[in-house]
Design a protein around this motif. Sequence first.
Motif, PDB file in Angstrom:
ATOM      1  N   LYS A   1      48.347  42.344  37.955  1.00  0.00           N
ATOM      2  CA  LYS A   1      48.597  42.093  39.371  1.00  0.00           C
ATOM      3  C   LYS A   1      49.031  40.643  39.600  1.00  0.00           C
ATOM      4  O   LYS A   1      48.657  39.734  38.840  1.00  0.00           O
ATOM      5  CB  LYS A   1      47.333  42.365  40.189  1.00  0.00           C
TER       6      LYS A   1
ATOM      7  N   GLU B   1      37.056  37.563  38.763  1.00  0.00           N
ATOM      8  CA  GLU B   1      36.546  38.850  39.248  1.00  0.00           C
ATOM      9  C   GLU B   1      36.989  39.025  40.688  1.00  0.00           C
ATOM     10  O   GLU B   1      36.740  38.154  41.527  1.00  0.00           O
ATOM     11  CB  GLU B   1      35.018  38.904  39.153  1.00  0.00           C
ATOM     12  N   ILE B   2      37.628  40.137  40.987  1.00  0.00           N
ATOM     13  CA  ILE B   2      38.164  40.390  42.323  1.00  0.00           C
ATOM     14  C   ILE B   2      37.622  41.713  42.846  1.00  0.00           C
ATOM     15  O   ILE B   2      37.545  42.706  42.099  1.00  0.00           O
ATOM     16  CB  ILE B   2      39.710  40.428  42.301  1.00  0.00           C
ATOM     17  N   GLU B   3      37.242  41.701  44.120  1.00  0.00           N
ATOM     18  CA  GLU B   3      36.716  42.917  44.746  1.00  0.00           C
ATOM     19  C   GLU B   3      37.829  43.622  45.517  1.00  0.00           C
ATOM     20  O   GLU B   3      38.531  43.008  46.324  1.00  0.00           O
ATOM     21  CB  GLU B   3      35.556  42.566  45.686  1.00  0.00           C
ATOM     22  N   THR B   4      37.999  44.908  45.276  1.00  0.00           N
ATOM     23  CA  THR B   4      39.040  45.683  45.954  1.00  0.00           C
ATOM     24  C   THR B   4      38.590  46.067  47.359  1.00  0.00           C
ATOM     25  O   THR B   4      37.438  45.831  47.745  1.00  0.00           O
ATOM     26  CB  THR B   4      39.353  46.968  45.159  1.00  0.00           C
ATOM     27  N   GLU B   5      39.492  46.655  48.139  1.00  0.00           N
ATOM     28  CA  GLU B   5      39.164  47.083  49.495  1.00  0.00           C
ATOM     29  C   GLU B   5      38.074  48.155  49.492  1.00  0.00           C
ATOM     30  O   GLU B   5      37.299  48.273  50.442  1.00  0.00           O
ATOM     31  CB  GLU B   5      40.422  47.618  50.199  1.00  0.00           C
ATOM     32  N   GLY B   6      38.014  48.929  48.451  1.00  0.00           N
ATOM     33  CA  GLY B   6      36.987  49.972  48.351  1.00  0.00           C
ATOM     34  C   GLY B   6      35.651  49.448  47.874  1.00  0.00           C
ATOM     35  O   GLY B   6      34.711  50.218  47.701  1.00  0.00           O
TER      36      GLY B   6
ATOM     37  N   ARG C   1      35.115  47.971  44.943  1.00  0.00           N
ATOM     38  CA  ARG C   1      35.037  47.962  43.489  1.00  0.00           C
ATOM     39  C   ARG C   1      35.373  46.583  42.946  1.00  0.00           C
ATOM     40  O   ARG C   1      36.303  45.930  43.431  1.00  0.00           O
ATOM     41  CB  ARG C   1      36.014  49.004  42.929  1.00  0.00           C
ATOM     42  N   LYS C   2      34.607  46.126  41.959  1.00  0.00           N
ATOM     43  CA  LYS C   2      34.842  44.813  41.369  1.00  0.00           C
ATOM     44  C   LYS C   2      35.601  44.951  40.052  1.00  0.00           C
ATOM     45  O   LYS C   2      35.195  45.719  39.174  1.00  0.00           O
ATOM     46  CB  LYS C   2      33.519  44.086  41.151  1.00  0.00           C
ATOM     47  N   LEU C   3      36.693  44.216  39.948  1.00  0.00           N
ATOM     48  CA  LEU C   3      37.516  44.250  38.745  1.00  0.00           C
ATOM     49  C   LEU C   3      37.470  42.898  38.037  1.00  0.00           C
ATOM     50  O   LEU C   3      37.627  41.855  38.666  1.00  0.00           O
ATOM     51  CB  LEU C   3      38.969  44.592  39.106  1.00  0.00           C
TER      52      LEU C   3
ATOM     53  N   PHE D   1      44.107  42.846  34.395  1.00  0.00           N
ATOM     54  CA  PHE D   1      42.809  43.520  34.545  1.00  0.00           C
ATOM     55  C   PHE D   1      42.559  44.543  33.431  1.00  0.00           C
ATOM     56  O   PHE D   1      41.592  45.289  33.497  1.00  0.00           O
ATOM     57  CB  PHE D   1      42.732  44.210  35.914  1.00  0.00           C
TER      58      PHE D   1
END
Length: 353
Positions: A93, A114-119, A121-123, A139
């Motif tokens: 991304k 570490e990034i948190e998605t709109e849902g 979820r942590k990636l 990722f």
Amino acid sequence: MMKVQKGDVIRLHYTGKVKETGEIFDTTFEDVAREAGIYSENGIYGPVPIAVGAGHVLKGLDEQLEGLEVGEKYEIIVPPEKGFGKRDPKLIKTFTLGQFRRQGIYPFPGMPVEIETEGGRKLKGRVMTVSGGRVRVDFNHPYAGKHLVYEVEIVEKIEDPIEKVKALIELRMPRVDTEKVIIEVGEKDVTVDFGQLINEVDRNTLVLGEILLESDLKFIGYEEVTFKPSVDELLKPPEEEVVELEEEVSEPLVEKTEEKEAEEEAAEETTEEPVDKAEEAAAVEEAPAEAGDVEVAEEKKEEVTEEGEEEKPKKKTTRKSTKGRKTRRTTTRKTTSKKKAKAAEEVDEKKEE
């Protein structure tokens, strides 16, 4: 020699490397971990207990354990699709540099993020490049697309049913003292009692451990698995103590009783006066005396009677007031007899004259 089959519980030593680079990424040997720079203070080293085929290790390794002999060493190569997966271009991304800086992050190549998605979820990813105000983050797993090499040794194949259960408890809850766990096994059922550890082990650890352990025990052949305490009992909040509540309720009752006793005593003291005044009036009426004395007595009687009538409705009969009445009656009679004697003397004097 004994060979390993699916469903067996074994103890396994291994060291995992990236084939392309030779990098060691996982091992059960403490000295190897230190040399490779991957040693962890919280890590647990030594042969790991697993159930073959249960997915306790990477799929590519798990599948190739079947048929190996106990006590022998082997080198197993795991392809990317059965290791950490193939690299997926969609998991790369691009973000603006401002998105990071607004959160106080100054990215650089190789930096883990570490990034948190709109849902929600942590990636977890790793920064690939930072240029032109753009940040590219990968990722994919760090070893995705890599061939893996495992050096393995089957240290032991566990045969005893009780020891099998203990080995799986060690796998799921490595810091639990299995000697304090009471285990009962039948042909198709097993009971695991953690009662002695309830105050030593965190309840959440026991809950998660029991959930995973149930799946493992059913995998090796047990149809009915019972835990003491059960997951539901562990999740139930502790009951509140009622001792303090009882003490709080008892205090107002004592105070109320004391107030009632004080009111009764005050009522008893109030009833003494009207009773005594009425009796005093009766005593005065009994005493014959001279005309002057009679008039005074009549006036006294009227006063006492009026006061007595006013207080009469409030009259109460108690043992205490009765004692007071007898004492005062005696006093009144003594006074009256003196008046009678004096009156008799005066009459005799008048007769003599």
